[in-house]
Each structure stands twice: as structure tokens, then as C-alpha cells.
Design a protein around this motif. Structure first.
Motif, short mmCIF file in Angstrom:
data_model
loop_
_atom_site.label_atom_id
_atom_site.label_comp_id
_atom_site.label_asym_id
_atom_site.label_seq_id
_atom_site.Cartn_x
_atom_site.Cartn_y
_atom_site.Cartn_z
N ILE A 7 0.82 -1.22 0.00
CA ILE A 7 0.00 0.00 0.00
C ILE A 7 0.85 1.26 0.00
CG2 ILE A 7 -2.01 -1.09 1.07
CD1 ILE A 7 -1.01 0.29 3.74
N LEU A 8 2.11 1.14 -0.37
CA LEU A 8 3.01 2.29 -0.35
C LEU A 8 2.45 3.44 -1.17
CD1 LEU A 8 5.70 3.66 0.32
CD2 LEU A 8 6.72 2.43 -1.62
N LYS A 9 1.87 3.14 -2.33
CA LYS A 9 1.32 4.18 -3.20
C LYS A 9 -0.21 4.24 -3.14
CE LYS A 9 5.39 5.22 -4.91
NZ LYS A 9 6.04 6.53 -4.70
N LEU A 10 -0.79 3.42 -2.28
CA LEU A 10 -2.26 3.37 -2.17
C LEU A 10 -2.76 4.08 -0.93
CD1 LEU A 10 -2.83 -0.38 -3.17
CD2 LEU A 10 -2.80 1.63 -4.66
N GLY A 11 -2.07 3.92 0.18
CA GLY A 11 -2.47 4.55 1.43
C GLY A 11 -3.06 3.56 2.42
N LEU A 12 -3.01 3.91 3.69
CA LEU A 12 -3.45 3.01 4.76
C LEU A 12 -4.95 2.76 4.73
CD1 LEU A 12 -2.15 1.47 7.14
CD2 LEU A 12 -2.79 3.37 8.62
N ASP A 13 -5.72 3.64 4.08
CA ASP A 13 -7.16 3.43 3.98
C ASP A 13 -7.50 2.09 3.34
OD1 ASP A 13 -7.47 5.90 5.09
OD2 ASP A 13 -8.19 6.89 3.28
N TRP A 14 -6.61 1.58 2.51
CA TRP A 14 -6.87 0.30 1.85
C TRP A 14 -6.85 -0.86 2.84
CZ3 TRP A 14 -7.19 -1.01 -3.62
CH2 TRP A 14 -7.37 0.11 -4.42
N TYR A 15 -6.38 -0.61 4.06
CA TYR A 15 -6.43 -1.62 5.11
C TYR A 15 -7.51 -1.33 6.15
CZ TYR A 15 -1.94 -3.66 3.57
OH TYR A 15 -0.93 -4.28 2.86
N ASP A 16 -8.45 -0.48 5.82
CA ASP A 16 -9.56 -0.20 6.74
C ASP A 16 -10.45 -1.44 6.89
OD1 ASP A 16 -8.76 2.36 7.23
OD2 ASP A 16 -10.32 3.33 6.02
N GLY A 17 -11.18 -1.49 8.01
CA GLY A 17 -12.19 -2.53 8.18
C GLY A 17 -11.73 -3.75 8.96
N TRP A 18 -10.48 -3.76 9.38
CA TRP A 18 -10.00 -4.87 10.22
C TRP A 18 -8.92 -4.32 11.15
CZ3 TRP A 18 -4.81 -6.40 9.61
CH2 TRP A 18 -4.18 -5.92 8.44
N HIS A 19 -8.64 -5.08 12.22
CA HIS A 19 -7.84 -4.49 13.30
C HIS A 19 -6.67 -5.35 13.76
CE1 HIS A 19 -6.96 -2.11 16.84
NE2 HIS A 19 -7.16 -3.15 17.63
N SER A 20 -6.77 -6.66 13.69
CA SER A 20 -5.81 -7.52 14.39
C SER A 20 -4.93 -8.33 13.45
CB SER A 20 -6.54 -8.49 15.32
OG SER A 20 -7.29 -7.79 16.28
N ILE A 21 -3.69 -8.53 13.89
CA ILE A 21 -2.79 -9.51 13.28
C ILE A 21 -2.37 -10.48 14.37
CG2 ILE A 21 -0.61 -9.88 12.09
CD1 ILE A 21 -0.79 -7.12 10.96
#
Length: 251
Positions: free
Chosen positions: A82-96
Motif C-alpha cells: 500500500i506504499l502508493k495506495l495509502g493506509l485506507d486500503w487496510y480499513d475494516g479490520w484491526h488484528s494480526i
């Protein structure tokens, strides 16, 4: 207005929870794909990794201990796609959730006769729709050591794939990308690789890619970041589609 608020929050988070220089140098040393980036992209990745660690919960299990260097390393791997996409593309989940080694989830499966069985498949990683990402730490540490393999990128690619529904090898494409071209390129590559496998040829990509379209996209994404020259040489059309989707040029 909202952009100003967001930018203020980003600056505040980076100022309050900076990744220390020794930790970042250690992450670059252990993450070859990040080490190959130019200085400005490395700086952007560092900001993303900072925000990632602030927004996601890293949860080691079974006695595993992750120190600050380990967490920064995992974040660096995770943020490459997501370097050129942004952290918003990982929205909707929380845990690893991080296991020390490969893990064996047990799930019920109903066969054609209606009998329920418990499946037990050994796994190195898993991504749930709007749920957690699950990783084997042993496999995380192998990132960059086996050509074309990176379990973190693999599972993050599944997360991107799931943004428009079930994982099917068709993530949400950018406005100027052509859905028909994407479909034709990946379908043609899939058919070609299956034919090569039937003929006993050594594949230029992990054969696990041929499990289904979702795995093909995830494995190709691993290769794109970890062994881009190989992917571009053997599957140039797939490389170009991923280049457009990730908006990066790793080769």
C-alpha cells in the motif's frame, strides 16, 4: 476540511510514536524489498509503518514474544503493497495474530453425504474477510530469503482482494484500469501455467498460485515485490497489471 483533520492526525501520530532510527535501519536490513526502494519511498514507507503500528493490534500467541524491532519489521512488510495506495486500503479490520510457527486451524467440513468432518491443514498464513490476518512468525522471518516468497505480502494481497467481496483474484481496480484486460491477462497466464505444469515444466512462480484465482493474485503479488525481474521476464503482462494496480515499479 476532512483532509486537513486527517493530515493533522497523521502528523500527530508520527510525532508521538516515531520509529527510532536503529529500529528502521534494522527493518530495512531484514526486508530486501524495502531496502531496494529509493530514499523518498523508504521515508513514505516509514510513515505508513508508523501509522500501521498505531492502528493495528499485533497479537503474538503461544508464548511468542515480539520486540519493537520485530513489530517494525512486520509493519514494513505489511505496508509495502500500500506504499502508493495509502493506509485506507487496510480499513475494516484491526488484528494480526502471530503464531510462533505454522498453525493448524480445525474447521468443520460437510461432505457430499452430509457427514461433518474436522479439517486440519497446516498453514503459514490466513486472512479473514473483515477479521484478522493470521501469520506464522517463522515464515515472516523467511520473507526475502526464499526467492519470490513473502507470507505477509501474500496475506495483505488477500485483504486487498477482499475489498470488493470474496477473494477471487479481482481486487478493486483504479479508474483507468480495464477490468477486461485484467481478466484476460490473468486468465491467459493461469491457462499457460497450468499447461506448463501438465507438461512437467518448472514454473517461474510458486505452483500454489494455481490453487485458485485468489491464490494466483496473492502469489503473483509476492513475486512482484520480492522477485520482480523474474515475474517481468516470465509473465510480463501480469507484471504490468500489478504495476498499474500497486502503482509501483519494483524492477
Amino acid at each position: 476540511m476532512f483532509d486537513k483533520i486527517r493530515n493533522w492526525r497523521v502528523r500527530r501520530t508520527v510525532a508521538r510514536h516515531p520509529i527510532a532510527e536503529p529500529l528502521w535501519r534494522d527493518a530495512l536490513q531484514r526486508c530486501p524489498a524495502a531496502r531496494r526502494l529509493g530514499a523518498s519511498d523508504q521515508a513514505a514507507l516509514r510513515v505508513l509503518a508508523t501509522l500501521f503500528l498505531d492502528s493495528k493490534s499485533l497479537e503474538p500467541t503461544q508464548g511468542l514474544q515480539l520486540d519493537d524491532a520485530d513489530r517494525v519489521l512486520l509493519a514494513a512488510h505489511a505496508c509495502l503493497p500500500i506504499l502508493k495506495l495509502g493506509l485506507d486500503w487496510y480499513d475494516g479490520w484491526h488484528s494480526i495474530i502471530v503464531y510462533p510457527d505454522a498453525f493448524v486451524p480445525r474447521r468443520p467440513k460437510i461432505d457430499s453425504a452430509g457427514v461433518v468432518h474436522q479439517t486440519s491443514t497446516v498453514m503459514a498464513g490466513e486472512a479473514w474477510g473483515r477479521g484478522p490476518v493470521i501469520l506464522s512468525w517463522a515464515e515472516v522471518l523467511n520473507g526475502g530469503k526464499k526467492p519470490g516468497h513473502n507470507v505477509v505480502i501474500h496475506e495483505m494481497a488477500h485483504k486487498l482482494d477482499m475489498l470488493n467481496g470474496d477473494a477471487n483474484g479481482f481486487p478493486p481496480l483504479h479508474r483507468r484500469m480495464d477490468r477486461r484486460v485484467w481478466s484476460n491477462v490473468f486468465s491467459s497466464a493461469w491457462d499457460h501455467l497450468q499447461e506448463e505444469q501438465r507438461n512437467g515444466a518448472e514454473l517461474p512462480i510458486d505452483p500454489y498460485a494455481l490453487e485458485n484465482p485468489a491464490e494466483f493474485f496473492a502469489v503473483a503479488s509476492e513475486q512482484f515485490f520480492e522477485a520482480p525481474a523474474t515475474l517481468r521476464q516470465h509473465l510480463p503482462d501480469v507484471y504490468r497489471q500489478l504495476e498499474q494496480f500497486y502503482r509501483q515499479h519494483p524492477f
